[in-house]
Write a protein that holds these residues in place. Structure first.
Motif, mmCIF file in Angstrom:
data_model
loop_
_atom_site.group_PDB
_atom_site.id
_atom_site.type_symbol
_atom_site.label_atom_id
_atom_site.label_comp_id
_atom_site.label_asym_id
_atom_site.label_seq_id
_atom_site.Cartn_x
_atom_site.Cartn_y
_atom_site.Cartn_z
ATOM 1 N N GLN A 42 0.815 -1.210 0.000
ATOM 2 C CA GLN A 42 0.000 0.000 0.000
ATOM 3 C C GLN A 42 0.851 1.263 0.000
ATOM 4 O OE1 GLN A 42 -2.879 -1.336 -1.004
ATOM 5 N NE2 GLN A 42 -4.049 -0.076 0.409
ATOM 6 N N GLU A 43 1.891 1.293 0.834
ATOM 7 C CA GLU A 43 2.779 2.442 0.928
ATOM 8 C C GLU A 43 4.222 1.940 0.944
ATOM 9 O OE1 GLU A 43 1.801 5.514 0.713
ATOM 10 O OE2 GLU A 43 -0.353 5.116 0.856
ATOM 11 N N ALA A 44 5.151 2.792 0.468
ATOM 12 C CA ALA A 44 6.559 2.412 0.435
ATOM 13 C C ALA A 44 7.433 3.634 0.632
ATOM 14 C CB ALA A 44 6.897 1.717 -0.888
ATOM 15 N N SER A 45 8.595 3.412 1.250
ATOM 16 C CA SER A 45 9.560 4.484 1.483
ATOM 17 C C SER A 45 10.967 3.918 1.304
ATOM 18 C CB SER A 45 9.391 5.060 2.889
ATOM 19 O OG SER A 45 10.356 6.051 3.145
ATOM 20 N N PHE A 46 11.776 4.556 0.451
ATOM 21 C CA PHE A 46 13.123 4.068 0.156
ATOM 22 C C PHE A 46 14.138 4.626 1.148
ATOM 23 C CE2 PHE A 46 10.920 3.640 -3.863
ATOM 24 C CZ PHE A 46 11.428 2.466 -4.396
ATOM 25 N N ASN A 307 13.516 3.951 -17.276
ATOM 26 C CA ASN A 307 13.075 2.611 -16.902
ATOM 27 C C ASN A 307 11.589 2.562 -16.578
ATOM 28 O OD1 ASN A 307 15.612 1.312 -17.113
ATOM 29 N ND2 ASN A 307 16.222 2.155 -15.126
ATOM 30 N N ALA A 308 11.107 3.554 -15.800
ATOM 31 C CA ALA A 308 9.723 3.511 -15.330
ATOM 32 C C ALA A 308 8.711 3.501 -16.477
ATOM 33 C CB ALA A 308 9.452 4.671 -14.384
ATOM 34 N N PRO A 309 8.771 4.421 -17.444
ATOM 35 C CA PRO A 309 7.802 4.355 -18.542
ATOM 36 C C PRO A 309 7.887 3.059 -19.331
ATOM 37 C CG PRO A 309 8.876 6.501 -18.482
ATOM 38 C CD PRO A 309 9.620 5.628 -17.545
ATOM 39 N N ARG A 310 9.097 2.540 -19.514
ATOM 40 C CA ARG A 310 9.248 1.289 -20.273
ATOM 41 C C ARG A 310 8.580 0.126 -19.553
ATOM 42 N NH1 ARG A 310 12.632 -2.528 -19.263
ATOM 43 N NH2 ARG A 310 13.957 -1.173 -17.984
ATOM 44 N N VAL A 311 8.835 0.007 -18.255
ATOM 45 C CA VAL A 311 8.236 -1.084 -17.485
ATOM 46 C C VAL A 311 6.729 -0.909 -17.400
ATOM 47 C CG1 VAL A 311 8.159 -2.204 -15.230
ATOM 48 C CG2 VAL A 311 10.348 -1.450 -16.172
ATOM 49 N N ASP A 326 14.623 9.086 -4.491
ATOM 50 C CA ASP A 326 15.401 10.240 -4.952
ATOM 51 C C ASP A 326 16.400 9.844 -6.033
ATOM 52 O OD1 ASP A 326 14.146 12.020 -3.226
ATOM 53 O OD2 ASP A 326 15.496 11.541 -1.574
ATOM 54 N N ARG A 327 16.793 8.565 -6.029
ATOM 55 C CA ARG A 327 17.759 8.083 -7.012
ATOM 56 C C ARG A 327 17.083 7.437 -8.223
ATOM 57 N NH1 ARG A 327 22.737 5.641 -3.354
ATOM 58 N NH2 ARG A 327 22.744 7.308 -1.781
ATOM 59 N N ARG A 328 15.792 7.652 -8.360
ATOM 60 C CA ARG A 328 14.997 7.164 -9.482
ATOM 61 C C ARG A 328 14.899 5.642 -9.524
ATOM 62 N NH1 ARG A 328 11.903 11.351 -10.169
ATOM 63 N NH2 ARG A 328 13.063 13.260 -10.568
ATOM 64 N N ASP A 329 14.985 5.006 -8.342
ATOM 65 C CA ASP A 329 14.609 3.603 -8.254
ATOM 66 C C ASP A 329 13.090 3.527 -8.305
ATOM 67 O OD1 ASP A 329 17.254 3.470 -7.795
ATOM 68 O OD2 ASP A 329 17.144 2.431 -5.877
ATOM 69 N N GLN A 340 7.436 -5.455 -8.359
ATOM 70 C CA GLN A 340 8.632 -5.496 -9.188
ATOM 71 C C GLN A 340 9.459 -4.236 -8.921
ATOM 72 O OE1 GLN A 340 7.993 -6.364 -13.330
ATOM 73 N NE2 GLN A 340 9.921 -5.466 -13.966
ATOM 74 N N TYR A 341 10.742 -4.440 -8.686
ATOM 75 C CA TYR A 341 11.661 -3.333 -8.412
ATOM 76 C C TYR A 341 12.624 -3.172 -9.581
ATOM 77 C CZ TYR A 341 15.818 -1.012 -6.488
ATOM 78 O OH TYR A 341 16.890 -0.184 -6.282
ATOM 79 N N VAL A 342 12.793 -1.930 -10.032
ATOM 80 C CA VAL A 342 13.722 -1.625 -11.122
ATOM 81 C C VAL A 342 14.661 -0.530 -10.638
ATOM 82 C CG1 VAL A 342 13.976 -0.914 -13.517
ATOM 83 C CG2 VAL A 342 11.942 -2.189 -12.821
#
Length: 486
Positions: A42-46, A307-311, A326-329, A340-342
């Motif tokens: 539901q929620e995530a924090s890197f 990566n995000a638009p492609r996935v 912040d690092r675009r993960d 899925q993590y990219v």
């Protein structure tokens, strides 16, 4: 003939003095595989500084830390089934908010290992636990938390209550706590079919007093969800991007023909959005683009992560949640619950979290192999000089057939004889058996073609398929011989 007799005698004696392997009663199950699931995120924090992990809360009342390296569970806290949980994080701490019918408990834990720093509990009385609490944490690790009774609390970094106030929640809708600049908002939103009701409470962040209330009503596309950015509430109305700025009543629409029709909107970092648009009834794939907030133009296209638009495009609208660091993960959550993590460098891992929502399961025996007749196993190979095989050659061929069949034994069984079968080339495990426990949890590492021989029963019938039906709409078969790989 005498040489053959001596050879047979040596074989018999070597078997008599070989090591005997046994399984004691207290060892049963000590090497069986076990998967830890967390549920639909539901929620995530890197966190890239202290633990290189992503902390998530899920629909199954779990708050957990997943390693960014491979997606393994670093730690997890599981609340009772009839509770509701929320989480917030800042720096090296995570706040876990656990709401029951008679108490609201806040636990502050270390982001690295989940160990408890402090705990605070507040009594409360509710008849139904249908709305989870909401929380946010600022850079000083000050926590703001509100529950379904409308009580809003500010707790400092040590767990002491700074102030407590009451918010006049109207309709028991879902809650959010948002810090926008130096302003604090409690947002309540209720959805009924294609209609949404939004209420924003502006709170004095220093005293907890109510400063203003903003109400707005709108329609929403049935397939759309309400998403929250740092300063905006966003949804889709009539295939158009629609939003409401924090502390306002005016509802805005983006009429950009280049991105119509809007299919899905996902919140990214800050005020960025990941937008999916296009596609039609003919099955054409949707396109994905980042949008950045602009005061005069509403939202503009922005080139961010490739990566995000492609996935997102490859999933063709199957995403329901999207989180960006912040690092675009990027972390994607699909409709069926898998994640899925990219990473920025393109590395990928996944977890089949739909299995945390298993409704029913069944162990299935695999079909038996066609048993070869004795004369087939020992059928002599013709030589050019037409000389048939002797008795010793028949004996060796039979043992070779048995050793070859050892490849079909489950890996947990073969591991008890580790080091013995490996010395025999014909009995070595095949590449598809080389599965570790983490790889067995992948949601995307699924073969496109299945060898029919791999679906046959092993010699002793130890290997089975555990077939799971999930409430998220998936039917998954786990191979017990490959550490539960789907």
């Amino acid at each position: 003939m005498r040489g053959t007799a001596y050879l047979l005698l040596v074989c018999v004696l070597s078997q008599a003095f070989s090591a005997i392997y046994a399984l004691y009663e207290d060892e049963a199950g000590s090497r069986d595989w076990h998967h830890k699931w967390i549920g639909k995120v539901q929620e995530a924090s890197f966190d890239h500084v202290f633990s290189r992990s992503v902390v998530v809360s899920t629909e199954r009342n779990v708050v957990a830390s997943l390693s960014l390296a491979d997606g393994g569970v670093v730690w997890r806290h599981v609340a009772k089934e009839d509770h509701k949980v929320a989480m917030a994080s800042s720096g090296n701490t995570v706040a876990i908010v656990d709401a029951s019918s008679n108490a609201l408990t806040v636990r502050n834990v270390a982001i690295t290992n989940g160990r408890l720093h402090w705990e605070a509990s507040f009594p409360r009385t509710v008849s139904m636990l249908d709305v989870p609490p909401a929380a946010t944490m600022d850079t000083t690790q000050t926590l703001y938390v509100v529950d379904s009774t409308g009580v809003l609390r500010k707790l400092d970094a040590t767990g002491e209550t700074v102030w407590e106030s009451k918010v006049a929640i109207e309709s028991k809708g879902d809650l959010r706590v948002i810090i926008s600049g130096n302003k604090l908002y409690v947002v309540e939103y209720l959805r009924s079919g294609s209609k949404i009701h939004l209420v924003q409470f502006l709170i004095n962040i220093e005293t907890g007093k109510l400063m203003n209330t903003y109400k707005a009503d709108s329609t929403i596309d049935l397939e759309s969800d309400v998403v929250f950015t740092a300063d905006y509430i966003v949804w889709i109305n009539n295939n158009h991007l629609t939003w409401l700025a924090s502390g306002t009543k005016a509802i805005n629409h983006l009429d950009n023909k280049e991105i119509l029709p809007v299919r899905q909107v996902l919140a990214a970092k800050g005020n960025d959005l990941l937008l999916l648009y296009g596609g039609n009834a003919n099955g054409d794939e949707v396109e994905a683009v980042f949008m950045k907030a602009a005061e005069k133009d509403g939202w503009l296209k922005a080139e961010q992560s490739l990566n995000a638009p492609r996935v997102a495009t490859s999933m063709n609208g199957g995403i329901v949640k999207f989180f960006e660091s912040d690092r675009r993960d990027n972390l994607f959550v699909t409709r069926d619950g898998s994640i899925q993590y990219v990473a920025e460098d393109g590395s990928v891992w996944s977890r089949e979290e739909s299995l945390a929502h298993t409704a029913d399961a069944l162990l299935v025996d695999l079909p038996e192999k066609h048993l070869l007749a004795k004369d087939q196993i020992e059928k002599p190979v013709p030589h050019e000089d037409s000389v048939t095989l002797g008795a010793l050659e028949h004996y060796i061929r039979r043992w070779s057939a048995h050793l070859h069949a050892a490849r079909d034994l489950p890996s947990w069984f073969v591991s008890r004889f580790e080091g013995i079968l490996d010395k025999i080339p014909i009995a070595k495990q095949t590449g598809e058996r080389d599965v570790n426990l983490r790889n067995a949890q992948n949601a995307i590492d699924i073969p496109t073609e299945i060898d029919a021989q791999s679906l046959l029963r092993d010699t002793f019938g130890l290997r089975k398929f555990a077939v799971h039906a999930t409430t998220t709409g998936k039917l998954i078969a786990l191979d017990t011989g490959k550490k539960g790989k789907g």
